[in-house]
Every structure is written in structure tokens, then in C-alpha cells.
Design a protein around this motif. Structure first.
Motif, PDB file in Angstrom:
ATOM      1  N   ALA A  78       0.848  -1.192   0.000  1.00 11.13           N
ATOM      2  CA  ALA A  78       0.000   0.000   0.000  1.00 11.13           C
ATOM      3  C   ALA A  78       0.883   1.242   0.000  1.00 11.13           C
ATOM      4  O   ALA A  78       1.971   1.252   0.576  1.00 11.13           O
ATOM      5  CB  ALA A  78      -0.922  -0.002   1.214  1.00 11.13           C
ATOM      6  N   ASP A  79       0.405   2.271  -0.652  1.00 15.00           N
ATOM      7  CA  ASP A  79       1.166   3.517  -0.746  1.00 15.00           C
ATOM      8  C   ASP A  79       0.911   4.352   0.508  1.00 15.00           C
ATOM      9  O   ASP A  79       0.236   5.381   0.477  1.00 15.00           O
ATOM     10  CB  ASP A  79       0.764   4.270  -2.013  1.00 15.00           C
ATOM     11  N   ILE A  80       1.440   3.862   1.616  1.00  7.18           N
ATOM     12  CA  ILE A  80       1.246   4.522   2.906  1.00  7.18           C
ATOM     13  C   ILE A  80       2.614   4.719   3.554  1.00  7.18           C
ATOM     14  O   ILE A  80       3.413   3.776   3.649  1.00  7.18           O
ATOM     15  CB  ILE A  80       0.336   3.688   3.829  1.00  7.18           C
ATOM     16  N   LEU A  81       2.885   5.921   4.005  1.00  5.93           N
ATOM     17  CA  LEU A  81       4.157   6.233   4.643  1.00  5.93           C
ATOM     18  C   LEU A  81       4.023   6.138   6.160  1.00  5.93           C
ATOM     19  O   LEU A  81       2.932   6.183   6.721  1.00  5.93           O
ATOM     20  CB  LEU A  81       4.616   7.638   4.247  1.00  5.93           C
ATOM     21  N   GLY A  82       5.175   6.007   6.813  1.00  4.69           N
ATOM     22  CA  GLY A  82       5.192   6.014   8.271  1.00  4.69           C
ATOM     23  C   GLY A  82       4.653   4.759   8.912  1.00  4.69           C
ATOM     24  O   GLY A  82       4.086   4.817  10.010  1.00  4.69           O
ATOM     25  N   VAL A  83       4.824   3.603   8.269  1.00  2.00           N
ATOM     26  CA  VAL A  83       4.359   2.341   8.840  1.00  2.00           C
ATOM     27  C   VAL A  83       5.337   1.895   9.923  1.00  2.00           C
ATOM     28  O   VAL A  83       6.559   1.906   9.725  1.00  2.00           O
ATOM     29  CB  VAL A  83       4.238   1.260   7.752  1.00  2.00           C
TER      30      VAL A  83
END
Length: 630
Positions: free
Chosen positions: A377-382
Motif C-alpha cells: 500500500a502507498d502509505i508512509l510512516g508504517v
């Protein structure tokens, strides 16, 4: 006086709006709510799962039969309205204008949806278009009512691994009887000794890591769930087919999707000619040592022993060990170093770095197709699922154990698996399915990278399954479940029947306004043979004399007109233009008679019938009048 007559005619039209002949318009009370419901259900994506889906699926012939019956009824209801509108319009027109017999026949056919192929060509085309359109109504209604198998999304929960407790994650000895915790049941084998218990699966994954054909790689999940990964697994979807009985137990479930945090393993390989990791012959017969410092080694070099007949078949992989494996937080590890004998010289001095990036993944489990698709998924800060780095370090150490266990006197199974991946890449390039490489070294490095990536993904999945099946370290996360459902028709057909119904209603309203509720419309109906017989007899012999001796094609050109003699009744006479035409040609008959002549010859029976005010009573009296006049 004229205004009074129009007002009286309008009142008469309104009074008879839903009398005999007008009740046909009430059929719109059936088509209107049905068309509105179909459009609303389609726009709202209304779906019917569960028992309704089972009923439709188990009774397809009966359901289709019912659909055809309903479609026939609703389409007939709209066609009846159109035919009645045409009927009323032509009756009003005929009351004041002449009409030739061909035109009258065409309109009569349109009113009863009948095709008369004897009509002249100029009448056939419009009649065909109209009748063809009315026949299409049935198909549109049937398509809009036909149940369509589709899906509906519902909310649910699915179990995924929990990583806050990694106490069982450690480097267990690769010896029978000294391995880590292991469970075997109908779902498969689950173990924390990944290198020992999944050796065959991992080597198979390494050898098939490079697909020859275009497209994503497909590989089986290393358990008995019968699922196949479409593309990289990234170690996700480990619980599919294991602890998702709450979803798979639903016989209508087709797939489910959820998000899961994990690692994206990125591998990069080079030839490091200055690598300190090397293969040496020991003092023991058939034993060779792999030793040397790695970029991320602690203060001591890596050391392990390998067996080989002459050392040419040895493939050693060095991974930095942990000086104190019991520390709550382990030092970072990311390097793999190769040292080989001559048989696998293409792998010698290869050095790979493996970086585990915390990533959130979209996981889709297709229950029907038994496949799993995982996409980052194109999600930052995982967040990092294991800040202690125990999972990453223990996983990399498995490469050293696998290489050590799978080197025998004559062959290295690890070297052969990597060689298979390299060979597949060469085959793919030769077939034009992969980009060309500038040299042989690039092909080797990419083949090795593919194998290490595939093995790392599988080991992440194996550890995740062990966390759930052995350690009971699990948690639930929201999932979107797609279940089989039934939709009534499709949107394109739902909007079609709605527009069709609106058009029919619009035509009805327009005619009501235009004709002031059909005021001034005569009772004569050209589709009713009783009216036609009476009117033709009342009109006398004029029309018959004009048509005498003519072929039907010529007779169809004769014009007729409508009159109401006296206080009641109706008559069809030859049109004035037809009489003049025949008179000019000298064919006029002496026996021609008109309505005016008959009015001079009234009988008592005629007078009695004309005195009757009710339309129904006049119809009963009409045959007597005809007999008397004739």
C-alpha cells in the motif's frame, strides 16, 4: 356557441376517460412503479445475498420462466397504451379529414400490432419500425428483470499474526531432535525451525524464482491450504485457509481483503572481489571451512564447516552471527556472502544485501480461485512490527543453515537451485520475455537476487504462520468480505425501461393536453369490425361502385371520409377527391347513393333507434338499422 361546444366536448372526454376504451391507460399503474424500482435498485447497487441467492441459483428454469411472463405483461401494458393513443388520434383525425384505404390499413395494423405485407412499400417501413420497436420492449423488460449473479461486500474480521512477543523466534540447531517448536495437523506443518522443516519448499522456491513466461510468478503456499500466491507473497496472507473458518465457512463467500503490516524485503547483489569471506581446506578429510568477516559482523569472523569430495561442489553462504543472541535487541544484519568451489564459480564472491522495509500491504484472498494477491500500500510512516530485529536477523541466519545442510560430497542443492533460477532467466531473455542484459554477470546477479527474494518471502510467511499456529500470537483486523449475491438486471437495462416508461407517460400526457381529453372523438373505431360494417353499410354504394373492378392495389388508393348522419350512427363514404376523379373519367355509377339520400328514406325502425341516447343501446339496434337501410 363554438366555445360552449368545445367545453362540452372536453367534459365528455373527461367523463369517459376511464370508461370502456380508456381503461387501457391504467396499465401504466403497473409499469411505472416497477420501472422506478428497477432504476432505484440499480443506482443504489441493491444486492440480495443469502437465501434469495440460493433460491435463484437452485431454480434457474422456473425463475427465467417467471421473468418472461412478467416481461411479456409489462411490455404488453406499454404497447397497449401506445396503440390506444394511436387509435384515439386517428379516430379524431378521420372525423374531419379524408384518408385513403392504404393509410387506414396501415394505422389499423399499428393499432393491433399486426403486419400486413400487402401494403405498398412506403407504408411497410414505418410499420415495420413501429412493430419492431414494440417487440423490443419485451426484450428490454426481460433483460432488466433477469437476476444477475454478482457480489456484495460485507464487513468482517480476520486473524493475523501478532509480533509483540517474539520469544520463540531464535536460531535453533539444524539437528534432528534439537529443532524448535513444531506442530503438524490437517492444515500442514508449522515450525520455528524454518531451515530444517521447510528445506524442500524453500529450495523449490529458489529454483523457480525467475518465471520464464511473461507475467507474475506463481507459487504454492507452504501448507495444506491449497492457496497459490499470484506474484510476491511478502510473507503476508499466512493465516489464509488456517484460521479464517468464520469466512470460509460461509458458502457464499467469494473473497476477502484486508491490510496487514509486514516487511518488504529488497535484495541487491554485487560481485565483491575484496570480500573476506572465503572457502578453505581444513585438516580433516573431505571437510572445508568457510570463514571471514562480513560488513556487519561482530568482532569475530564467521566460521562454518562444509563437506565435499574435493571442495569443488561446496557453496557456502556467510551471515553475521549474534555474539549474544539473548539480548533484548539484536544488532542489525543485512549481508549475505558467497564462497564456492570451482563447480559453482559463478557464485563465488557474490555479496547480497537484504533490507527489510516496514510496509503496509493490501491482501486479497480469493476463496473461489484459491489464490492470494499481495500488493504494498502507498502509505508512509508504517511502524516496525519487530523493533528488536530478531525476526530479520533470525531469518537471514537461515540462509547459512540451509547452505550448510544442503551441501554433500558431490553437489550443493543451494547452488543447483540458484543455478536453475539463473538458467530460467537466460531462457526468458532468449525468448524475448525479459530485457537483455549487458553481460553474463548481470544475469547471474539477477537470478541470485530473485532466489533470495523468493526464499525471504517464504520464510517470513513461515514465521508468521508459526506465530499463530504454535505461539497463538494473533490478533484480528477488519476485513471486507465479498459474498455472492443477486442483482435484478443491469443498470443499462434498468435505465432503458425507465426512460421507455417516461416516454410512454409523456406521450399520454401530451395527447391529453393536445386533444383536451380527446374531445370531439367519434365513437367509430376502425379496428372494430362492428363499427366498420355498420358505417360502410350506412355510407351506401358509392364507395363500392368506385372500387368495383379495381385490383386491391388500386382500390387502396381510394380516399374515404367519415360522417355522422342524423342524431346517431356513423357512415363511411367515398372521399370527395375520389368521387371527382372517378366522375371525370366517366365511371360514376347511377346506383351511387349517399347518406343524404338515406335520410330521406327513414323507416320507423330508424327513427326508433336514433331516439336512443345510450351508445350501447345504439350498437344493439345497429344491425336492425342496417337491414332496413339495405
Amino acid at each position: 356557441m363554438a366555445k360552449s361546444a368545445r367545453t362540452k366536448g372536453a367534459r365528455n372526454g373527461q367523463a369517459s376517460l376511464f370508461s370502456a376504451g380508456h381503461f387501457n391507460f391504467l396499465t401504466l399503474l403497473f409499469t411505472t412503479p416497477v420501472s422506478f424500482f428497477l432504476l432505484y435498485a440499480s443506482v443504489q447497487s441493491t444486492r440480495f445475498p443469502g437465501d434469495f441467492f440460493d433460491f435463484i441459483s437452485n431454480n434457474r428454469p422456473s425463475v427465467q420462466f417467471a421473468v418472461q411472463l412478467i416481461a411479456n405483461f409489462l411490455s404488453a401494458a406499454q404497447v397497449i397504451v401506445l396503440c390506444r393513443l394511436i387509435n384515439f388520434a386517428i379516430r379524431r383525425r378521420f372525423a374531419s379529414r379524408e384518408m385513403d384505404l392504404n393509410t387506414m390499413l396501415m394505422w389499423s395494423d399499428a393499432m393491433v400490432t399486426h403486419m400486413d405485407w400487402d401494403l405498398p412499400p412506403k407504408f411497410l417501413l414505418p410499420l415495420l419500425l413501429f412493430l419492431g420497436s414494440t417487440k423490443a420492449f419485451r426484450g428490454i423488460w426481460a433483460a432488466s428483470l433477469t437476476p444477475v449473479i454478482t457480489w456484495k461486500e460485507t464487513a468482517g474480521q480476520v486473524a493475523i499474526p501478532r509480533w509483540d512477543d517474539v520469544s520463540l523466534l531464535r536460531e535453533y540447531a539444524s539437528e534432528i531432535g534439537n529443532g524448535g517448536p513444531m506442530v503438524q495437523n490437517t492444515h500442514g506443518r508449522f515450525s520455528y525451525s524454518v531451515a530444517l522443516d521447510f528445506l524442500g519448499s524453500l529450495l523449490a522456491s529458489a529454483s523457480s524464482a525467475t518465471p520464464i513466461e511473461p507475467g507474475s510468478r506463481q507459487q504454492r503456499k507452504i501448507d495444506n491450504s491449497r492457496y497459490t500466491y499470484m506474484g510476491r507473497s511478502y510473507g503476508m496472507g499466512s493465516t489464509a485457509g488456517l484460521v479464517d473458518d468464520n469466512i470460509e465457512g460461509n458458502r457464499h463467500a467469494r473473497l476477502y481483503a484486508y491490510q496487514e503490516d509486514g516487511y518488504r524485503a529488497d535484495v541487491d547483489c554485487i560481485y565483491n572481489e575484496t570480500s573476506d569471506f572465503r572457502l578453505e581446506e581444513s585438516k580433516q578429510h573431505w571437510v572445508y571451512t568457510a570463514r571471514g568477516m562480513l560488513p556487519d559482523s561482530d568482532d569475530t569472523e564467521e566460521y562454518s564447516s562444509y563437506v565435499g569430495h574435493d571442495g569443488t561442489s561446496v557453496v557456502a553462504i556467510g551471515v553475521g552471527h549474534f555474539k549474544n543472541a539473548s539480548d533484548p535487541e539484536l544488532p542489525p544484519r543485512r549481508y549475505l556472502a558467497f564462497a564456492t568451489g570451482e563447480s559453482y564459480a559463478f557464485l563465488n564472491k557474490v555479496q547480497c544485501s537484504v533490507d527489510f522495509h516496514p510496509t503496509k500491504f493490501n491482501v486479497t484472498v480469493n476463496i473461489e480461485g484459491r489464490n492470494i494477491t499481495v500488493n504494498p500500500a502507498d502509505i508512509l510512516g508504517v511502524g516496525d512490527i519487530d523493533p528488536t530485529r530478531r525476526l530479520k536477523g533470525t531469518l537471514l541466519r537461515q540462509f547459512e543453515l540451509i547452505a550448510n545442510d544442503e551441501t554433500n560430497l558431490y553437489v550443493s542443492m543451494v547452488g543447483s537451485a540458484f543455478n536453475a533460477s539463473i538458467t530460467d532467466l537466460k531462457t526468458s531473455i532468449a525468448a524475448g520475455n525479459s530485457p537483455q542484459k549487458s553481460n553474463e554477470s548481470d544475469i547471474v546477479l539477477e537470478g541470485v537476487r530473485n532466489s533470495i527474494t523468493a526464499m525471504a518471502d517464504d520464510m517470513l510467511g513461515a514465521y508468521a504462520a508459526a506465530q499463530v499456529m504454535i505461539g497463538n500470537f494473533s490478533q484480528t483486523t477488519p476485513a471486507t468480505i465479498r459474498v455472492s449475491a443477486i442483482a435484478i438486471g443491469e443498470f443499462k437495462y434498468a435505465i432503458s425501461v425507465f426512460i421507455l416508461n417516461v416516454v410512454v407517460i409523456g406521450l399520454f400526457i401530451a395527447e391529453v393536453i393536445r386533444t383536451s381529453w380527446w374531445s370531439g372523438m367519434p365513437e367509430f373505431d376502425m379496428t372494430d369490425l362492428r363499427y366498420v360494417a355498420v358505417a360502410a353499410s350506412t355510407g351506401g354504394m358509392g364507395l363500392g361502385n368506385l372500387a368495383s373492378g379495381k385490383k386491391i392495389e388500386e382500390a387502396g388508393l381510394l380516399k374515404i371520409r367519415y360522417r355522422e348522419p342524423g342524431k346517431g350512427g356513423c357512415a363511411i363514404l367515398a372521399g370527395e377527391s375520389s368521387e371527382r376523379s372517378e366522375g371525370d373519367s366517366g365511371d360514376s355509377s347511377e346506383g351511387e347513393s349517399t347518406v343524404e339520400e338515406y335520410e330521406l328514406e327513414r323507416t320507423p325502425i330508424m327513427e326508433r333507434c336514433e331516439g336512443i341516447s345510450g351508445a350501447g343501446e345504439r350498437q344493439k339496434c345497429a344491425p336492425t338499422v342496417v337491414q332496413t337501410w339495405i
